[in-house]
Design an enzyme around this catalytic site. Structure first.
Site, PDB file in Angstrom:
ATOM      1  N   LYS A  55      42.196  41.917  88.495  1.00  0.00           N
ATOM      2  CA  LYS A  55      41.436  42.855  89.328  1.00  0.00           C
ATOM      3  C   LYS A  55      41.272  44.185  88.597  1.00  0.00           C
ATOM      4  O   LYS A  55      42.241  44.905  88.367  1.00  0.00           O
ATOM      5  CB  LYS A  55      42.147  43.132  90.654  1.00  0.00           C
ATOM      6  CG  LYS A  55      41.263  43.928  91.605  1.00  0.00           C
ATOM      7  CD  LYS A  55      42.035  44.633  92.706  1.00  0.00           C
ATOM      8  CE  LYS A  55      42.289  46.100  92.415  1.00  0.00           C
ATOM      9  NZ  LYS A  55      41.085  46.942  92.290  1.00  0.00           N
ATOM     10  N   GLY A 113      48.501  51.943  86.385  1.00  0.00           N
ATOM     11  CA  GLY A 113      47.973  52.825  87.419  1.00  0.00           C
ATOM     12  C   GLY A 113      48.998  53.867  87.798  1.00  0.00           C
ATOM     13  O   GLY A 113      49.886  54.201  87.001  1.00  0.00           O
ATOM     14  N   GLY A 121      52.476  51.597  91.727  1.00  0.00           N
ATOM     15  CA  GLY A 121      53.387  50.774  90.914  1.00  0.00           C
ATOM     16  C   GLY A 121      54.690  50.490  91.659  1.00  0.00           C
ATOM     17  O   GLY A 121      55.213  49.368  91.616  1.00  0.00           O
ATOM     18  N   GLU A 141      52.761  50.037  83.743  1.00  0.00           N
ATOM     19  CA  GLU A 141      52.398  51.177  82.894  1.00  0.00           C
ATOM     20  C   GLU A 141      51.888  52.252  83.832  1.00  0.00           C
ATOM     21  O   GLU A 141      50.799  52.129  84.395  1.00  0.00           O
ATOM     22  CB  GLU A 141      51.285  50.781  81.912  1.00  0.00           C
ATOM     23  CG  GLU A 141      51.652  49.662  80.955  1.00  0.00           C
ATOM     24  CD  GLU A 141      52.673  50.074  79.917  1.00  0.00           C
ATOM     25  OE1 GLU A 141      52.889  51.287  79.726  1.00  0.00           O
ATOM     26  OE2 GLU A 141      53.275  49.185  79.308  1.00  0.00           O
ATOM     27  N   CYS A 157      46.784  58.543  80.701  1.00  0.00           N
ATOM     28  CA  CYS A 157      48.162  58.493  81.183  1.00  0.00           C
ATOM     29  C   CYS A 157      49.093  59.261  80.261  1.00  0.00           C
ATOM     30  O   CYS A 157      50.046  59.874  80.703  1.00  0.00           O
ATOM     31  CB  CYS A 157      48.608  57.047  81.295  1.00  0.00           C
ATOM     32  SG  CYS A 157      48.295  56.130  79.799  1.00  0.00           S
ATOM     33  N   GLU A 159      51.305  64.928  88.176  1.00  0.00           N
ATOM     34  CA  GLU A 159      50.214  64.478  87.312  1.00  0.00           C
ATOM     35  C   GLU A 159      48.873  64.865  87.957  1.00  0.00           C
ATOM     36  O   GLU A 159      48.594  64.472  89.081  1.00  0.00           O
ATOM     37  CB  GLU A 159      50.293  62.961  87.147  1.00  0.00           C
ATOM     38  CG  GLU A 159      49.256  62.422  86.185  1.00  0.00           C
ATOM     39  CD  GLU A 159      49.320  60.912  86.055  1.00  0.00           C
ATOM     40  OE1 GLU A 159      49.330  60.213  87.088  1.00  0.00           O
ATOM     41  OE2 GLU A 159      49.344  60.425  84.916  1.00  0.00           O
TER      42      GLU A 159
HETATM   43  P1  NAP Z   1      45.835  53.678  91.136  1.00  0.00           P
HETATM   44  O1  NAP Z   1      45.251  54.345  92.302  1.00  0.00           O
HETATM   45  O2  NAP Z   1      47.286  53.422  91.111  1.00  0.00           O
HETATM   46  O3  NAP Z   1      45.015  52.327  90.980  1.00  0.00           O
HETATM   47  C1  NAP Z   1      45.224  51.437  89.913  1.00  0.00           C
HETATM   48  C2  NAP Z   1      44.784  50.046  90.312  1.00  0.00           C
HETATM   49  O4  NAP Z   1      45.628  49.582  91.346  1.00  0.00           O
HETATM   50  C3  NAP Z   1      43.358  49.977  90.849  1.00  0.00           C
HETATM   51  O5  NAP Z   1      42.789  48.772  90.405  1.00  0.00           O
HETATM   52  C4  NAP Z   1      43.592  49.979  92.346  1.00  0.00           C
HETATM   53  O6  NAP Z   1      42.547  49.386  93.074  1.00  0.00           O
HETATM   54  C5  NAP Z   1      44.843  49.147  92.441  1.00  0.00           C
HETATM   55  N1  NAP Z   1      45.593  49.337  93.692  1.00  0.00           N
HETATM   56  C6  NAP Z   1      45.544  50.373  94.558  1.00  0.00           C
HETATM   57  N2  NAP Z   1      46.371  50.151  95.606  1.00  0.00           N
HETATM   58  C7  NAP Z   1      46.964  48.958  95.391  1.00  0.00           C
HETATM   59  C8  NAP Z   1      47.919  48.181  96.116  1.00  0.00           C
HETATM   60  N3  NAP Z   1      48.450  48.601  97.251  1.00  0.00           N
HETATM   61  N4  NAP Z   1      48.305  46.991  95.602  1.00  0.00           N
HETATM   62  C9  NAP Z   1      47.808  46.557  94.431  1.00  0.00           C
HETATM   63  N5  NAP Z   1      46.890  47.232  93.716  1.00  0.00           N
HETATM   64  C10 NAP Z   1      46.476  48.433  94.176  1.00  0.00           C
HETATM   65  O7  NAP Z   1      45.528  54.464  89.791  1.00  0.00           O
HETATM   66  P2  NAP Z   1      44.108  54.960  89.257  1.00  0.00           P
HETATM   67  O8  NAP Z   1      43.730  56.156  90.041  1.00  0.00           O
HETATM   68  O9  NAP Z   1      43.155  53.846  89.145  1.00  0.00           O
HETATM   69  O10 NAP Z   1      44.497  55.366  87.754  1.00  0.00           O
HETATM   70  C11 NAP Z   1      45.138  56.549  87.454  1.00  0.00           C
HETATM   71  C12 NAP Z   1      46.627  56.347  87.226  1.00  0.00           C
HETATM   72  O11 NAP Z   1      46.861  55.340  86.258  1.00  0.00           O
HETATM   73  C13 NAP Z   1      47.297  57.570  86.678  1.00  0.00           C
HETATM   74  O12 NAP Z   1      48.487  57.806  87.377  1.00  0.00           O
HETATM   75  C14 NAP Z   1      47.602  57.227  85.244  1.00  0.00           C
HETATM   76  O13 NAP Z   1      48.658  57.900  84.676  1.00  0.00           O
HETATM   77  C15 NAP Z   1      47.826  55.773  85.294  1.00  0.00           C
HETATM   78  N6  NAP Z   1      47.569  55.145  83.987  1.00  0.00           N
HETATM   79  C16 NAP Z   1      48.632  54.739  83.231  1.00  0.00           C
HETATM   80  C17 NAP Z   1      48.446  54.164  81.979  1.00  0.00           C
HETATM   81  C18 NAP Z   1      49.613  53.731  81.143  1.00  0.00           C
HETATM   82  O14 NAP Z   1      49.428  52.991  80.190  1.00  0.00           O
HETATM   83  N7  NAP Z   1      50.817  54.135  81.440  1.00  0.00           N
HETATM   84  C19 NAP Z   1      47.148  53.994  81.496  1.00  0.00           C
HETATM   85  C20 NAP Z   1      46.075  54.408  82.299  1.00  0.00           C
HETATM   86  C21 NAP Z   1      46.317  54.981  83.551  1.00  0.00           C
HETATM   87  P3  NAP Z   1      41.317  50.201  93.701  1.00  0.00           P
HETATM   88  O15 NAP Z   1      41.414  51.608  93.248  1.00  0.00           O
HETATM   89  O16 NAP Z   1      40.133  49.466  93.185  1.00  0.00           O
HETATM   90  O17 NAP Z   1      41.452  50.075  95.193  1.00  0.00           O
END
Ligand code: NAP
Ligand code: MG
Length: 494
Positions: free
Chosen positions: A178, A231, A236, A253, A287, A387
């Site tokens: 996904k 994410g 997470g 991650e 990230c 963050e």
């Molecule tokens: P997010 O809101 O946590 O979403 C990440 C993914 O998880 C999306 O596909 C989202 O789907 C899905 N998701 C949301 N709620 C969920 C649930 N309850 N169960 C399962 N999946 C769920 O993060 P984001 O806003 O997309 O990305 C930003 C974050 O990612 C930042 O905190 C960043 O630091 C982190 N990040 C980390 C790395 C690394 O390698 N450490 C790399 C890139 C980003 P939908 O949004 O489509 O609903």
């Protein structure tokens, strides 16, 4: 517009919901795509397809390694052949400058090549043993984990997908995937390339939809053997809790609030450049962004003056025009970042540049934010602790090396950190003290698929990329062979 569909068991199909979701381009808020909006039933159907693929059909899992490598090499080739289209797609969907998206596509192809190359290399080990049980040979072999579920964010849409898909497929797993609903288009195109490259039906299944309808089902399913997620830390943590149901393997991650530590003896021009890469590249939506500048008092004034000068000259505009800085990914994200900027001002940090939405030169319909620097921050401020995930830098000042280390580690995160100094021993000393998984000396942000990627503390569990990244998608089995089956051990011989 043609509806972008799910890919389940080798068939492109719409969700049972019959509903669609518009994909918004952040450059001007226009609709750039329409995707099917999946329900939990679609996620379950995809999991069932992956389960059948792995446990019943076994086509991918049992394919000779050389043949599997061939398909992964072909995927890399197809990514290269479609590089321009994929880069434009990510630029329109995510907002990043085209130049940066082109770099992502090239890294994506390299990632597939890297893991293709590992498939047919020797693995495991063997030990000759002879204890109370007699002479034996002990072999250790690697096997795929089984059905993997993968969930990605929007900041590097294609590249984050490839970081997960390439090692997972290389290891022989079947999977459900996904992407973020904020930037799903390049990943859907990638799945078309999988089909073209001859990946067997059911091996990799794509489900487009929200975290609550799709991601959640992946995390809770008893039929999923492993889940990997990139994410936010909050989501997470929820995934780790849901994964406890069947104790599936978990790879996370997550977020960060990484430091860049700068000493008085640095090359000022070079250091300013690295700091800008650390916080303005990809609009700070990285990230590993170094969003806390921790700077020694002797160079502080000259450094901040030069940084503010250069930051105010950053060009801002639609990614397709290749500015220094594109829009942030969405209106929500823009509002969240602007609200953090207001918080910084209320907390008493000194705004030295930026701080506003950018609306000039036809940018009024898109989601642009000026490069922003806050000086004279203190460790308890929210803009220092949380963050922000945007082009916003918080500056803290130190006098001694010990203070620098203490400030750098004063965070619940532990993803990355950079140290800039001409004193080599000090660079290593401080780097060794950082509680973070990815560190840079005299640079900031360079990333390679050959090296392990991941965080300490609340920044995650496990590593992506490198040989270790492949290992995460494998189980380890030991096989003990009795070399003298006719010899009884003697304990029950009376
Ligand atoms: P997010 O809101 O946590 O979403 C990440 C993914 O998880 C999306 O596909 C989202 O789907 C899905 N998701 C949301 N709620 C969920 C649930 N309850 N169960 C399962 N999946 C769920 O993060 P984001 O806003 O997309 O990305 C930003 C974050 O990612 C930042 O905190 C960043 O630091 C982190 N990040 C980390 C790395 C690394 O390698 N450490 C790399 C890139 C980003 P939908 O949004 O489509 O609903
Ligand atoms: Mg988008």
């Amino acid at each position: 517009m043609e509806i972008v569909k799910n890919y389940i068991n080798g068939v492109w199909k719409e969700s049972v919901s019959g509903k669609t979701e518009e994909v918004i381009g952040p450059a001007d808020g226009s609709v750039i795509g329409v995707v099917t909006d999946s329900l939990p039933q679609d996620a379950e159907e995809a999991i069932a397809a992956a389960k059948k693929s792995f446990y019943t059909d076994r086509t991918w899992r049992d394919m000779p390694g050389v043949a599997r490598a061939g398909i992964l090499y072909r995927i890399a080739e197809l990514i290269d052949e479609n590089a321009h289209d994929l880069a434009v797609t990510d630029t329109l969907d995510n907002g990043k400058p085209l130049r940066e998206a082109e770099g992502d596509v090239s890294d994506a192809a390299e990632c597939f090549r890297y893991y293709a190359g590992l498939i047919d290399k020797p693995e495991g080990g063997a030990y000759a043993t002879n204890n109370g049980f007699g002479e034996m040979l002990n072999m250790t072999v690697k096997e795929p984990v089984g059905v993997c579920a993968q969930i990605t964010p929007w900041n590097y849409p294609l590249l984050m997908s490839c970081w997960k898909l390439a090692p997972c497929l290389a290891a022989g797993n079947s999977l459900v995937f996904k992407p973020s609903s904020k930037a799903p288009l390049s990943t859907a195109k990638l799945f078309h390339l999988f089909e073209e490259a001859g990946l067997p039906a059911g091996t990799a299944n794509l489900v487009l939809g929200s975290g609550s309808n799709v991601g959640n089902v992946f995390a809770e399913s008893e039929d999923v053997d492993m889940i990997t997620f990139t994410g936010s830390t909050k989501v997470g943590q929820g995934i780790a809790r849901a994964a406890a149901g069947n104790l599936k393997k978990v790879g996370l991650e997550l977020g960060g609030k990484s430091p860049v530590v700068i000493f008085d003896d640095c090359d000022l021009e070079a250091a300013v450049e690295w700091v800008m890469i650390g916080i303005f590249f990809n609009g700070g939506q990285v990230c590993s962004a170094t969003s806390r500048l921790i700077i020694q008092d002797g160079i502080h004034d000259a450094f901040i003056k030069r940084l503010a000068e250069k930051a105010s000259k950053v060009t801002i505009g639609p990614g397709m025009e290749n500015p220094d800085l594109g829009p942030v990914v969405s209106e929500d994200q823009m509002n969240k970042i602007l609200s953090y900027i207001r918080t910084g001002i209320e907390e008493g940090a000194e705004l030295v540049c930026g701080g506003k939405r950018y609306t000039e030169n036809g940018c009024d319909k898109g989601y642009y934010i000026e490069p922003t620097v806050f000086d004279h921050c203190s460790p308890d401020m929210r803009i220092v602790k949380e963050e922000i995930f945007g082009p916003v830098l918080s500056v803290l000042t130190f006098h001694t090396e010990e203070e620098a280390v203490a400030l750098a580690n004063d965070t619940e995160y532990g993803l990355a950190g950079a140290v800039i100094t001409r004193d080599g021993a000090r660079a290593l000393r401080v780097t060794r003290e950082l509680r973070a998984g990815i560190t840079w000396i005299n640079c900031d942000q360079p990333t390679f698929c050959q090296a392990p990627w991941g965080g300490y503390k609340k920044s995650g569990i496990g590593r992506e990329l490198s040989v270790q990244g492949l290992d995460e998608y494998q189980e380890t089995k030991q096989i003990n062979i009795n070399l003298h089956p006719e010899n009884p051990v003697g304990w029950y011989v009376h």
